[in-house]
Enzyme design. Sequence first.
Site, mmCIF file in Angstrom:
data_model
loop_
_atom_site.group_PDB
_atom_site.id
_atom_site.type_symbol
_atom_site.label_atom_id
_atom_site.label_comp_id
_atom_site.label_asym_id
_atom_site.label_seq_id
_atom_site.Cartn_x
_atom_site.Cartn_y
_atom_site.Cartn_z
ATOM 1 N N HIS A 57 0.835 -1.213 0.000
ATOM 2 C CA HIS A 57 0.000 0.000 0.000
ATOM 3 C C HIS A 57 0.862 1.252 0.000
ATOM 4 O O HIS A 57 1.528 1.571 0.979
ATOM 5 C CB HIS A 57 -0.923 0.012 1.228
ATOM 6 C CG HIS A 57 -1.928 1.112 1.174
ATOM 7 N ND1 HIS A 57 -3.272 0.896 0.947
ATOM 8 C CD2 HIS A 57 -1.801 2.457 1.293
ATOM 9 C CE1 HIS A 57 -3.914 2.044 0.934
ATOM 10 N NE2 HIS A 57 -3.039 3.021 1.147
ATOM 11 N N HIS A 59 1.415 5.459 -2.014
ATOM 12 C CA HIS A 59 0.894 6.554 -2.860
ATOM 13 C C HIS A 59 2.082 7.212 -3.556
ATOM 14 O O HIS A 59 2.661 8.169 -3.046
ATOM 15 C CB HIS A 59 0.129 7.579 -2.021
ATOM 16 C CG HIS A 59 -1.130 7.037 -1.446
ATOM 17 N ND1 HIS A 59 -2.360 7.213 -2.045
ATOM 18 C CD2 HIS A 59 -1.340 6.271 -0.350
ATOM 19 C CE1 HIS A 59 -3.282 6.594 -1.314
ATOM 20 N NE2 HIS A 59 -2.697 6.016 -0.286
ATOM 21 N N GLN A 152 -9.733 9.455 -4.819
ATOM 22 C CA GLN A 152 -9.458 10.129 -3.536
ATOM 23 C C GLN A 152 -10.637 10.983 -3.047
ATOM 24 O O GLN A 152 -10.921 11.037 -1.856
ATOM 25 C CB GLN A 152 -8.212 11.023 -3.682
ATOM 26 C CG GLN A 152 -7.922 11.949 -2.526
ATOM 27 C CD GLN A 152 -7.278 11.247 -1.350
ATOM 28 O OE1 GLN A 152 -6.095 10.915 -1.372
ATOM 29 N NE2 GLN A 152 -8.058 10.991 -0.297
ATOM 30 N N HIS A 210 -9.313 1.716 0.028
ATOM 31 C CA HIS A 210 -9.182 2.370 1.319
ATOM 32 C C HIS A 210 -10.526 2.141 2.006
ATOM 33 O O HIS A 210 -11.570 2.539 1.467
ATOM 34 C CB HIS A 210 -8.943 3.862 1.147
ATOM 35 C CG HIS A 210 -7.553 4.202 0.710
ATOM 36 N ND1 HIS A 210 -7.058 3.850 -0.507
ATOM 37 C CD2 HIS A 210 -6.562 4.868 1.360
ATOM 38 C CE1 HIS A 210 -5.809 4.289 -0.596
ATOM 39 N NE2 HIS A 210 -5.485 4.907 0.521
ATOM 40 N N GLU A 213 -11.061 3.936 7.036
ATOM 41 C CA GLU A 213 -9.906 4.612 7.650
ATOM 42 C C GLU A 213 -10.458 5.717 8.535
ATOM 43 O O GLU A 213 -10.478 6.899 8.167
ATOM 44 C CB GLU A 213 -8.947 5.168 6.595
ATOM 45 C CG GLU A 213 -7.656 5.670 7.237
ATOM 46 C CD GLU A 213 -6.642 6.203 6.244
ATOM 47 O OE1 GLU A 213 -6.975 6.308 5.045
ATOM 48 O OE2 GLU A 213 -5.517 6.519 6.660
ATOM 49 N N ASP A 309 2.400 3.208 2.887
ATOM 50 C CA ASP A 309 1.379 4.237 2.622
ATOM 51 C C ASP A 309 1.983 5.546 2.123
ATOM 52 O O ASP A 309 1.693 5.990 1.017
ATOM 53 C CB ASP A 309 0.510 4.478 3.869
ATOM 54 C CG ASP A 309 -0.846 5.081 3.533
ATOM 55 O OD1 ASP A 309 -1.138 5.300 2.341
ATOM 56 O OD2 ASP A 309 -1.628 5.333 4.464
HETATM 57 FE FE FE2 Z 1 -3.511 5.104 1.430
#
Ligand code: FE2
Length: 423
Positions: A57, A59, A152, A210, A213, A309
Site C-alpha cells: 500500500h 501513494h 481520492q 481504502h 480509515e 502508505d
Molecule cells: Fe492510502
Amino acid sequence: MSDLLVRNANLPDGRNGIDILVRQGRIERIDHHIPFNDIPVLDAHGNLLTAPFVDAHFHMDAVLSYGLPRVNQSGTLLEGIALWGELKPHLTQEALIARAMQYCDWAVAKGLLAIRSHVDICDDRLLAVEALLEVKRQVAPYLDLQLVAFPQDGLLRSKTAWTNLQRAMAMGVDVVGGIPHFERTMADGAESIRLLCEFAAERGLRVDMHCDESDDPLSRHIETLAFHTNRLGLYGRVAGSHLTSMHSMDNYYVSKLLPLIREAGVAAIANPLINITLQGRHDTYPKRRGMTRVPEMIAAGIDVAFGHDCVMDPWYSLGSGDMLEVAHMGLHVAQMTGQDAMRQCFDAITTTPARILGLDQYGLAPGCHADFVILDATDPIEALRLRPVRLYVIRRGKIISETPKPLAKLNLAGRITEVNFRK
Ligand code: FE2
C-alpha cells in the site's frame, strides 16, 4: 538473466548455511553445499537472505512532495486530503516522474522490489496516471509496480471520478480502488463498493479499497466489501486497506465480522506508520492506537500485510522506503513481540503482500525468480531489531544494489573496539 551461486545464507524459515543455485535468473536448486565451478559465487557469510520486501500500500503520486505547497500543520488525515487538493492543480508530469523515480531508487537500495501504489484519478487530466504508467514502464526491469485507480475525492462524491476510474483502467491501471468511508453517506459508501466490485468482477480485476480509515466504530464498509466479494466470487482478489475503524468496533460485532472476511478471502492491509499518527486524533486520554486488529485477523486465517502508505508527502513527513521500519512500528502498535508474532510481522512485508499482489514466481523455491535481499542480520527477528543495511539486492540473479557494512570504531579510555550491534 544471470547465473549465480549464493553460498552460506540463512533463510527466513530458519534453514542455515544454505546455497542457492541460480540459472538464467531463476532459482534452480536450494540445498546445503551445492558444488559448482563455472559461475560467479557470492558468499552470504551466514547472513539472512530473504525474498524481496513488498509494499502492499503506497501513494507514489504524492511521494517526496512534503512541504508543497505548504506543510500539514494539524497532522490530520483531512488536512492532508485538503493539502493534496491544493497541490494537484500544480502537478506536472515531469515532477511526478522525477519524484517517483527517486523513490524507486530508494526502494531498491532498501530491497523493496514490488510496490502496489494507489494513483489518484480525481484530476480530470489524469496526469498522475500517465506519469506513474511511465514510471512503471521505466522501472519494470528492477521493480514491480502495480497501480490502483484511487478515487481520492469519493467515487460518487466527485462528479467525474467514476468516468475517470474507467478511463484509468482502460489506460492500463491494474487494480480497482475505492474509498467508501469518504462518500457522503453510508449508503453511498455501500453503493460505491457494489459498483466497483461488479466492475472488477466483469473484467477479472483485483480490488483494493481504502476502507474504514476512521475511528468511527460504526464505519462498517468492510462488511459490505466482504459481502460483495463473496457474492461475486472474487475470493483472494480483494483487499481492504487500513480498516482502522475495526480497532474501535464492538468486540461482539468483530467476532461475527472476522469469519465473514475470512470466508470471502478478503485480505487486510494495515499501515502502522501513518495510522499510529493519524488515528485517535479526536481522543483526549486514553488515546486509541487506531491500527486494525492485526494479530486477531492473522489468527482468524486472514492475510494481513503491512504497507508504508506515505513517504514525505501531505500526510506523513518521514519515511525512507524501509519496510523493516514499517514492520517494526507494526509489531509495536499491535504488541506482536512474541517470537512467532515477530516472524508474522516479517511475513507481512514479504510473502503475504506478494500473495495479495499476485506476484508471479515470488519466493525462495526452485522455479522462482532469483530475486533476493541479503541483510546484515542473522534472522528475521534480528533484521526487525536492527533494520540493518541491505548488503546485496539481487534481481533475476544480478546484483543491482550493494551497501557496505557499517562499523563504529570506538576509542574508549585507550580500549579500541568495534561495534555493529549484532550479538
Ligand atoms: Fe492510502
